[in-house]
Design a protein around this motif. Structure first.
Motif, PDB file in Angstrom:
ATOM      1  N   ILE A 157      10.825  15.084  96.920  1.00 31.32           N
ATOM      2  CA  ILE A 157       9.479  15.634  96.965  1.00 31.32           C
ATOM      3  C   ILE A 157       8.753  15.167  98.209  1.00 31.32           C
ATOM      4  O   ILE A 157       7.678  15.625  98.520  1.00 31.32           O
ATOM      5  CB  ILE A 157       8.665  15.281  95.696  1.00 31.32           C
ATOM      6  N   SER A 158       9.354  14.202  98.921  1.00 32.80           N
ATOM      7  CA  SER A 158       8.816  13.861 100.238  1.00 32.80           C
ATOM      8  C   SER A 158       9.985  13.362 101.074  1.00 32.80           C
ATOM      9  O   SER A 158      11.025  13.009 100.533  1.00 32.80           O
ATOM     10  CB  SER A 158       7.737  12.797 100.119  1.00 32.80           C
ATOM     11  N   ASP A 159       9.807  13.336 102.365  1.00 34.26           N
ATOM     12  CA  ASP A 159      10.923  13.014 103.243  1.00 34.26           C
ATOM     13  C   ASP A 159      11.139  11.511 103.279  1.00 34.26           C
ATOM     14  O   ASP A 159      10.448  10.794 104.000  1.00 34.26           O
ATOM     15  CB  ASP A 159      10.626  13.548 104.643  1.00 34.26           C
ATOM     16  N   TYR A 160      12.122  11.007 102.506  1.00 31.49           N
ATOM     17  CA  TYR A 160      12.334   9.558 102.475  1.00 31.49           C
ATOM     18  C   TYR A 160      12.846   9.023 103.804  1.00 31.49           C
ATOM     19  O   TYR A 160      12.868   7.828 104.030  1.00 31.49           O
ATOM     20  CB  TYR A 160      13.257   9.149 101.323  1.00 31.49           C
ATOM     21  N   ASN A 161      13.294   9.918 104.658  1.00 33.57           N
ATOM     22  CA  ASN A 161      13.802   9.450 105.939  1.00 33.57           C
ATOM     23  C   ASN A 161      12.698   8.823 106.792  1.00 33.57           C
ATOM     24  O   ASN A 161      12.968   8.007 107.665  1.00 33.57           O
ATOM     25  CB  ASN A 161      14.454  10.609 106.690  1.00 33.57           C
ATOM     26  N   THR A 162      11.440   9.199 106.521  1.00 39.09           N
ATOM     27  CA  THR A 162      10.345   8.622 107.298  1.00 39.09           C
ATOM     28  C   THR A 162       9.769   7.388 106.607  1.00 39.09           C
ATOM     29  O   THR A 162       8.802   6.820 107.072  1.00 39.09           O
ATOM     30  CB  THR A 162       9.226   9.650 107.492  1.00 39.09           C
ATOM     31  N   TRP A 163      10.355   7.002 105.474  1.00 41.18           N
ATOM     32  CA  TRP A 163       9.884   5.806 104.770  1.00 41.18           C
ATOM     33  C   TRP A 163      10.274   4.556 105.553  1.00 41.18           C
ATOM     34  O   TRP A 163      11.127   4.614 106.444  1.00 41.18           O
ATOM     35  CB  TRP A 163      10.498   5.754 103.357  1.00 41.18           C
ATOM     36  N   PRO A 164       9.692   3.377 105.170  1.00 37.46           N
ATOM     37  CA  PRO A 164      10.054   2.136 105.867  1.00 37.46           C
ATOM     38  C   PRO A 164      11.548   1.833 105.733  1.00 37.46           C
ATOM     39  O   PRO A 164      12.211   2.326 104.815  1.00 37.46           O
ATOM     40  CB  PRO A 164       9.224   1.069 105.161  1.00 37.46           C
ATOM     41  N   GLU A 165      12.051   1.008 106.645  1.00 40.12           N
ATOM     42  CA  GLU A 165      13.490   0.737 106.720  1.00 40.12           C
ATOM     43  C   GLU A 165      14.056   0.206 105.406  1.00 40.12           C
ATOM     44  O   GLU A 165      15.151   0.570 105.006  1.00 40.12           O
ATOM     45  CB  GLU A 165      13.772  -0.268 107.831  1.00 40.12           C
ATOM     46  N   PHE A 166      13.298  -0.671 104.743  1.00 42.71           N
ATOM     47  CA  PHE A 166      13.815  -1.265 103.511  1.00 42.71           C
ATOM     48  C   PHE A 166      14.065  -0.194 102.454  1.00 42.71           C
ATOM     49  O   PHE A 166      15.078  -0.205 101.762  1.00 42.71           O
ATOM     50  CB  PHE A 166      12.834  -2.326 102.992  1.00 42.71           C
ATOM     51  N   SER A 167      13.140   0.764 102.358  1.00 43.05           N
ATOM     52  CA  SER A 167      13.327   1.852 101.398  1.00 43.05           C
ATOM     53  C   SER A 167      14.559   2.666 101.754  1.00 43.05           C
ATOM     54  O   SER A 167      15.336   3.055 100.874  1.00 43.05           O
ATOM     55  CB  SER A 167      12.115   2.778 101.400  1.00 43.05           C
ATOM     56  N   ARG A 168      14.723   2.893 103.043  1.00 39.61           N
ATOM     57  CA  ARG A 168      15.888   3.681 103.452  1.00 39.61           C
ATOM     58  C   ARG A 168      17.172   2.949 103.092  1.00 39.61           C
ATOM     59  O   ARG A 168      18.158   3.539 102.675  1.00 39.61           O
ATOM     60  CB  ARG A 168      15.849   3.935 104.960  1.00 39.61           C
ATOM     61  N   PHE A 169      17.141   1.609 103.255  1.00 42.20           N
ATOM     62  CA  PHE A 169      18.328   0.841 102.905  1.00 42.20           C
ATOM     63  C   PHE A 169      18.614   0.932 101.408  1.00 42.20           C
ATOM     64  O   PHE A 169      19.760   1.084 100.996  1.00 42.20           O
ATOM     65  CB  PHE A 169      18.169  -0.615 103.335  1.00 42.20           C
ATOM     66  N   CYS A 170      17.533   0.842 100.603  1.00 42.07           N
ATOM     67  CA  CYS A 170      17.722   0.948  99.153  1.00 42.07           C
ATOM     68  C   CYS A 170      18.361   2.291  98.803  1.00 42.07           C
ATOM     69  O   CYS A 170      19.242   2.365  97.937  1.00 42.07           O
ATOM     70  CB  CYS A 170      16.386   0.830  98.423  1.00 42.07           C
ATOM     71  N   ILE A 171      17.912   3.342  99.472  1.00 40.84           N
ATOM     72  CA  ILE A 171      18.455   4.666  99.164  1.00 40.84           C
ATOM     73  C   ILE A 171      19.934   4.728  99.523  1.00 40.84           C
ATOM     74  O   ILE A 171      20.750   5.268  98.771  1.00 40.84           O
ATOM     75  CB  ILE A 171      17.621   5.753  99.860  1.00 40.84           C
ATOM     76  N   LEU A 172      20.295   4.112 100.651  1.00 43.99           N
ATOM     77  CA  LEU A 172      21.706   4.078 101.030  1.00 43.99           C
ATOM     78  C   LEU A 172      22.534   3.342  99.968  1.00 43.99           C
ATOM     79  O   LEU A 172      23.609   3.788  99.585  1.00 43.99           O
ATOM     80  CB  LEU A 172      21.865   3.397 102.390  1.00 43.99           C
ATOM     81  N   LEU A 173      22.002   2.218  99.471  1.00 42.02           N
ATOM     82  CA  LEU A 173      22.714   1.464  98.436  1.00 42.02           C
ATOM     83  C   LEU A 173      22.885   2.299  97.176  1.00 42.02           C
ATOM     84  O   LEU A 173      23.956   2.331  96.575  1.00 42.02           O
ATOM     85  CB  LEU A 173      21.931   0.208  98.072  1.00 42.02           C
ATOM     86  N   MET A 174      21.793   2.979  96.792  1.00 38.12           N
ATOM     87  CA  MET A 174      21.820   3.762  95.553  1.00 38.12           C
ATOM     88  C   MET A 174      22.871   4.857  95.604  1.00 38.12           C
ATOM     89  O   MET A 174      23.409   5.260  94.579  1.00 38.12           O
ATOM     90  CB  MET A 174      20.459   4.388  95.308  1.00 38.12           C
TER      91      MET A 174
END
Lengths: 484, 484
Positions: B317-334
C-alpha cells in the motif's frame, strides 16, 4: 566447572600475553618511540593478572573435561583480546571501544582497522597489530599448548574447542605433539614468506609484518592502500601463494612432508578448495575483462589476488573496486562466506563442510529412485559418519541464523542493507575489508560504538565457530551439578 | 516411466485448462472486446491434446509410482506455463515477457513485467488473476494431497506429519479430502469477492483482488495497485484474508473436524502469527522513529507489509523501497520465512524453520551432554529423524539456489547488488516485488530477457520446493531401466 583449573590456565594465558607484549616494547625502546612505556605497562598488567590467576588456580586434581576446555578457550579469547587492546588505549591512539575492536580484529585475523590513517602509526603499534594476527591465526590456545610444557590431561578438549572445521583432526597421537607440529609448520611458512618478501624488495620491517599477517590469513598492512602500495606483481604473487597456503589445512602439510605432495591432491577438501579458487578467478577475470575494467593480464592479476585473498579470508587489497561490475562484487561477497579449509587459519563455513553438504544433496537425488540403496558420503576415501553430517547441516543453519541476526543488528545501528550484509560477511568469516561495497576504511569508521561491538561479536563468533561461544551463554554450562 | 498413465492425467489437466480459458473468453464477449482468437487458440490446442490422448487411452487404472507422479507434475507445469503464455503472446506481448507473466501467475509469485496495465483488455487481466488462482488451487490439491504420497522418503510425510495427520489416515479418504480442500478454497475466494464487493469496488476488480489474495499471488488489475484504491476498509479485509491464506489448509481441515481449539494446539500457526507480529512491530517502531508516518499509521503500514511479505503475497500500500534502511533489511529477512506448510505461500516455511531452531537449541544442550538423546517435537508430535535431515538438506539447497541465482542474475544487465539479491530472494519465495529496480509499484520490465528467464526458473524452483525440479535434472530420472 572446576574454577581453580580454569583460573590456572587463564593465568598462564595472561602471562604468555604479557611476555608477547614485551616484544613491541623492545622495538619501541630500540627505535626510541615513546610508546615503549605503554607496551611495558600493558605487559605489567597482563603479567600481574596472570600471577593473580595462577596463584588462585590449581592445576592438579582432575583433568580438563569438555566444559573446562570450552570455558578456557572461550574466556581465554575474551581476556586476551581485552589485554591486547591495552596498548592502543595507553598509547592514546584509540578510544576504548575502538581499541577493543582493533584487538579483536587482530586476534581473530580479520584485519579491519579502526584507525583512519595507519601509515602515521609508530612501528611498535604496527608490529603489535601483526603479532596479534599471528598468535590468533593458528589459535592462541594451540600456540599455548605447543609452547608450554606440562599442560596436563584433557588438553584435547581445549584443542577441539579452538581448531576450526567439522572434526579436529590429529596428525599425531598426542595433542601436545600435534600442536607442536602445527606450530612448527606455521613458523616455517612464516619465515619463508618473510625471506621471499625481503628478496622481492620489501624492507625488513614490512616483510616481517606482512608475512605475519599473511600466514595468519589476517590482513593488516602497514599502509593505507594495503598491498597496492607496493604495486609489484612479484610481491602480489608471493603473497597470493602464501595466502593459498594459509587457507589450507596445516595438518595436511605434515602428511605431505611425510607421504609426498600426492597427499595434497588426494585430499578431497584441498582439491575442492583449489578448484573453487581457479574457477572463481577465471569467472571474475572474464567479468572484469568484458566490462572493460582492466586489460587482459591485469584482469587476471587482480581477480586471482582478490579471490585468494577472500577465500583464504585474509583480506588484502591491491586495487580499488569502485568500477567493478556487480557479478565480481557479489562473487567475492559469497566467497567470503565459503572460507578456507578445516584446520587452517582461515574463517568462514569451510570448504569441507560445503563439500559434505553438496554430496549429501546429490546422494539424496540419487536415493529418490533407489529408496533402499545405502549411500556413503566420503571425504578422502573415508566414510563421513551420519552423526557428523547431521552436525554439519545444523552448523550451516546456525551459521546462517547468526549471520542474519548480526546483520539485522548492524542494520539497526543505521547502516544500509548491502553494507550491513557485507560487513557481517566480511567479519564473521574474518576477511576484513568489505571489498567492493564502498571504500573499506570509510565504512568501518562510519560504524557507531554499538555497531563496533556487534562487529566484535561477529568476529569472535566466526573465529570460534559459534558453538564455543554460544555454549558459554547457557547458564546450565556454569552450574557444577552433573546429571549423570 | 509409465507414459500411458502420465499422458492420461495430462489429458485431463488439458481439459480442465481449456475449461478455465472459457472465462476470459466470456468476459471478452461480454465487454465486446472482440478478442477471441488469443483464448480460442490455446483452448483448441488443449482440446486437441485431450482428443489425441483420449484416442489411445480411454480409461486408465493403475498405481502411481514416484516417477509417474514427478513426470505428471513436471509435464503439466510445462504445459500449463507455455499454454498460459499464449494469450499474452497473441495479444502482442513479446515472447519472454509473456512467458514470464504466465510463470509469475501460475507460481503465484505475482511479479509483472507489463509496464502499463491500463492498456490491457479486461479479459486478459482476468486471465492473469485466474492463472494465480489456478496455481494456488494446484498447490493446495497436488502438494498437500498427492505429492506427500509419492514424494521421496523425507518429504513424503512432511506436511501431514507436522499436523499430526498420519498418511494412513488421510489416504483412504483422499477423494473426499481433495474435494473438501478444493471446495473450501473456492468458498474462501467467493466470500472474499463478496466482502470486497461490499466495500464499493466493482465486481470485476473484486474478483481480481480476491483471486490474487487467496492464492497469495499478488497481481493487481490496475497500475499502482492498492495505492490506487486507497481504501482502508478494503485493505483490512485483504489483510485478514492474506493472513488466512498463509495458514495451513490441513489445519483448517482439522479445525473443521475438531473445533477451534486446534488453532491453539498448532504451534506452527502460533509461530506464524508471532513472526508477523514481531516484524510488524519492528517495522512500526522503525517507521515511527524516522517519523515516516504518524502514530497508528506506522503500525498499520508495518503490519500490512509484514503480512504481505510473509504470506508471500506481495501486495503493497506504500513503496517500502523508500523506507529507512532497517525496514528494508527486515523486509529482506522476511522474504526467506514464508507462510505455513500446507498453504499456498512460498518461502522456506515457518514449520521448517521451527524444526531447525529447535534442533539448534537442542544441539547447544547436547554439546554439554554428548550422549543425550534429542527429541524434536512439533505440536506435541515427535519429528522423525529422516524428516529432520530432509529439512536441513532443504535449507541448504534453498540457500545454495539463492546464492547461485543471485550470482547469475548479477551477470544479466545492469542489476546492482541489492537488485540481484532481492530478485533472487523474492522470486524464490514467490513474492514478487523486491528492491530498487523492481520495487513495489514498478515492474520487471527493465530486467533483461535473460534476467526474466532466470527469474522464471527461480520462481518454479521455489514453487516446486526445489527437489521436485532438481530431480528432473538428475540422470537417474530419465533412465527407464530399473537396477533392481
Amino acid at each position: 566447572m572446576n574454577f581453580r583449573l580454569l583460573s590456572f590456565f587463564l593465568g598462564k594465558l595472561c602471562l604468555t600475553c604479557g611476555a608477547a607484549l614485551l616484544l613491541p616494547s623492545l622495538l619501541a625502546l630500540y627505535g626510541d618511540e615513546k610508546t615503549a612505556y605503554d607496551f611495558l605497562s600493558s605487559s605489567l598488567i597482563a603479567g600481574s593478572l596472570g600471577f593473580f590467576f595462577v596463584g588462585y588456580g590449581n592445576a592438579d586434581g582432575k583433568g580438563i573435561t569438555y566444559r573446562e576446555g570450552v570455558a578456557i578457550v572461550g574466556l581465554g579469547w575474551l581476556i586476551i583480546t581485552l589485554l591486547g587492546s591495552l596498548p592502543y588505549i595507553f598509547a592514546g591512539v584509540l578510544d576504548p571501544v575502538s581499541a577493543f575492536f582493533e584487538s579483536v580484529s587482530g586476534f581473530t585475523t580479520t584485519g579491519v582497522t579502526a584507525f583512519e590513517k595507519i601509515s602515521s602509526l609508530p612501528s611498535s603499534v604496527l608490529l603489535w597489530q601483526s603479532m596479534t594476527h599471528w598468535f590468533g591465526g593458528i589459535g592462541i590456545v594451540v600456540v599455548f599448548i605447543a609452547l608450554l610444557p606440562q599442560v596436563g590431561s584433557g588438553t584435547v578438549h581445549m584443542f577441539n574447542a579452538e581448531v576450526t572445521g567439522p572434526t579436529a583432526e590429529r596428525v599425531m597421537p598426542r595433542i601436545k605433539n600435534t600442536a607442536l607440529v602445527l606450530f612448527k609448520i606455521y613458523a616455517l611458512f612464516t619465515l619463508s614468506a618473510m625471506l621471499l618478501l625481503m628478496l622481492a624488495g620489501m624492507s625488513v620491517f614490512d616483510a616481517v609484518t606482512h608475512s605475519l599477517s599473511t600466514i595468519a590469513a589476517g590482513g593488516f598492512s602497514n599502509y593505507d592502500d594495503g598491498i597496492a602500495h607496493f604495486n609489484s606483481p612479484l610481491i602480489e604473487g608471493i603473497i597470493t601463494f602464501f595466502m593459498i597456503v594459509a587457507g589450507s589445512n596445516f595438518g595436511l602439510y605434515y602428511q605431505a612432508s611425510h607421504n609426498g605432495l600426492r597427499a595434497l591432491w588426494q585430499n578431497t577438501e584441498f582439491r575442492a578448495y583449489v578448484s573453487i579458487i581457479v574457477l572463481m578467478s577465471i569467472a571474475i577475470a572474464c567479468n572484469l575483462y568484458y566490462n572493460n575494467v582492466f586489460n587482459g593480464t591485469n584482469s587476471l592479476r587482480y581477480s586471482i589476488f582478490h579471490v585468494t585473498s577472500v577465500i583464504s579470508t585474509t583480506g588484502f587489497v591491491s586495487g580499488d573496486f569502485n568500477n567493478w561490475p556487480t557479478f565480481s562484487k557479489l562473487g567475492l561477497l559469497f566467497l567470503m562466506v565459503v572460507g578456507g579449509c578445516a584446520g587452517s587459519t582461515a574463517g568462514g563455513i569451510k570448504v569441507s563442510r560445503l563439500v559434505v553438504l553438496v554430496k549429501m544433496v546429490f546422494a539424496h537425488l540419487k536415493g529418490t529412485f533407489h529408496p533402499s540403496m545405502v549411500f556413503d558420503i566420503t571425504m578422502n576415501g573415508k566414510t563421513v559418519p551420519s552423526r557428523v553430517i547431521a552436525g554439519i547441516a545444523r552448523f550451516f543453519f546456525l551459521y546462517v541464523v547468526v549471520f542474519a541476526v548480526l546483520s539485522f543488528l548492524m542494520a539497526a545501528s543505521g547502516l544500509s542493507v548491502v553494507e550491513s550484509i557485507s560487513i557481517i560477511a566480511a567479519t564473521i568469516s574474518s576477511v576484513g575489508p568489505v571489498l567492493g561495497v564502498a571504500e573499506a576504511a570509510f565504512v568501518y569508521s562510519e560504524i557507531t560504538p554499538f555497531g563496533k561491538m556487534v562487529v566484535c561479536l561477529s568476529m569472535l563468533l566466526g573465529r570460534l565457530e559459534l558453538f564455543t561461544l554460544l555454549v558459554l551463554l547457557r547458564p546450565e554450562f556454569w552450574r557444577s551439578t552433573r546429571y549423570w | 516411466m509409465n507414459l500411458k498413465l502420465v499422458l492420461f492425467v495430462l489429458g485431463k489437466i488439458a481439459l480442465a485448462f481449456a475449461g478455465t480459458l472459457i472465462f476470459p473468453l466470456l468476459v471478452s464477449l461480454y465487454y465486446g472486446e472482440e478478442i477471441i482468437l488469443p483464448y480460442l487458440v490455446p483452448i483448441l490446442i488443449s482440446l486437441l491434446l485431450r482428443l489425441a490422448v483420449g484416442k489411445f487411452i480411454l480409461k486408465y487404472r493403475g498405481r502411481l509410482s514416484l516417477r509417474d507422479g514427478l513426470g505428471i507434475v513436471g509435464l503439466s507445469w510445462c504445459f500449463v506455463c507455455f499454454m498460459g503464455a499464449l494469450p499474452y503472446f497473441l495479444l502482442g506481448i513479446d515472447v519472454i515477457s509473456a512467458f514470464f507473466e504466465s510463470v509469475a501467475g501460475f507460481t503465484t509469485t505475482g511479479a509483472s513485467s507489463i509496464k502499463s496495465l491500463a492498456a490491457l483488455p479486461a479479459s486478459l487481466l482476468l486471465w492473469r488473476s485466474l492463472t494465480q488462482w489456478l496455481g494456488g488451487l494446484a498447490i493446495i490439491l497436488v502438494f498437500i494431497t498427492l505429492v506427500p504420497q509419492v514424494g521421496s522418503s523425507g518429504e513424503r510425510l512432511f506436511t501431514a506429519e507436522l499436523h499430526g495427520e498420519s498418511s494412513e489416515r488421510m489416504m483412504p479418504r483422499i477423494r473426499t479430502t481433495i474435494s473438501l480442500l478444493g471446495l473450501s478454497y473456492t468458498a474462501v475466494t467467493l466470500l472474499l469477492i463478496f466482502c470486497l464487493w461490499l466495500f464499493d469496488t466493482s465486481f470485476f476488480s473484486a474478483a481480481n483482488y480476491a483471486m490474487a489474495t487467496v492464492s497469495t499471488g499478488g497481481f493487481t488489475p490496475v497500475d499502482g495497485g492498492l495505492k490506487q484504491l486507497n481504501s482502508p476498509a478494503l485493505e483490512i479485509v485483504l489483510m485478514i484474508f492474506m493472513l488466512f491464506s498463509g495458514g495451513s489448509y490441513i489445519l483448517y481441515y482439522k479445525v473443521y473436524k475438531d473445533g477451534l481449539k486446534s488453532f491453539w494446539h498448532d504451534k506452527e500457526f502460533l509461530a506464524y502469527l508471532g513472526v508477523i507480529l514481531f516484524f510488524g512491530i519492528l517495522l512500526a517502531i522503525n517507521l515511527a522513529a524516522n517519523s515516516r508516518y504518524e502514530g497508528w499509521e506506522s503500525f498499520y503500514q508495518g503490519l500490512f507489509q509484514a503480512i504481505s511479505v510473509i504470506t508471500t503475497t506481495g501486495f503493497s500500500i506504500s513503496d517500502y523501497n523508500t523506507w529507512p534502511e532497517f525496514s528494508r533489511f527486515c523486509i529482506l529477512l522476511m522474504m526467506f520465512v514464508g507462510g505455513c506448510a500446507g498453504s499456498t505461500a512460498g518461502g522456506i516455511k515457518v514449520a521448517r524453520l521451527m524444526v531447525l531452531f529447535k534442533l539448534s537449541w537442542s544441539e547447544l544442550k547436547r554439546t554439554l551432554h554428548p550422549h543425550m538423546v534429542v527429541d524434536v517435537q512439533m505440536s506435541g508430535n515427535h519429528v522423525p529423524s529422516n524428516v529432520i535431515i530432509s529439512i536441513s538438506r532443504f535449507f541448504f539447497v534453498y540457500m545454495a539456489v539463492f546464492v547461485l541465482g543471485s550470482l547469475l542474475l548479477s551477470l544479466t544487465g545492469s542489476l546492482g547488488m541489492l537488485d540481484a539479491i532481492g530478485i533472487a530472494a523474492s522470486c524464490l519465495a514467490n513474492i514478487g516485488p523486491a528492491f530498487d529496480m523492481v520495487a513495489p509499484f514498478s515492474t520487471y520490465a527493465d530486467v533483461s530477457g535473460t534476467g526474466k528467464l532466470l527469474s522464471c526458473v527461480l520462481m518454479i524452483f521455489g514453487r516446486l520446493e526445489i527437489f521436485t525440479l532438481l530431480i528432473f535434472f538428475s540422470p537417474e530420472f530419465w533412465h527407464s531401466r530399473k537396477n533392481w
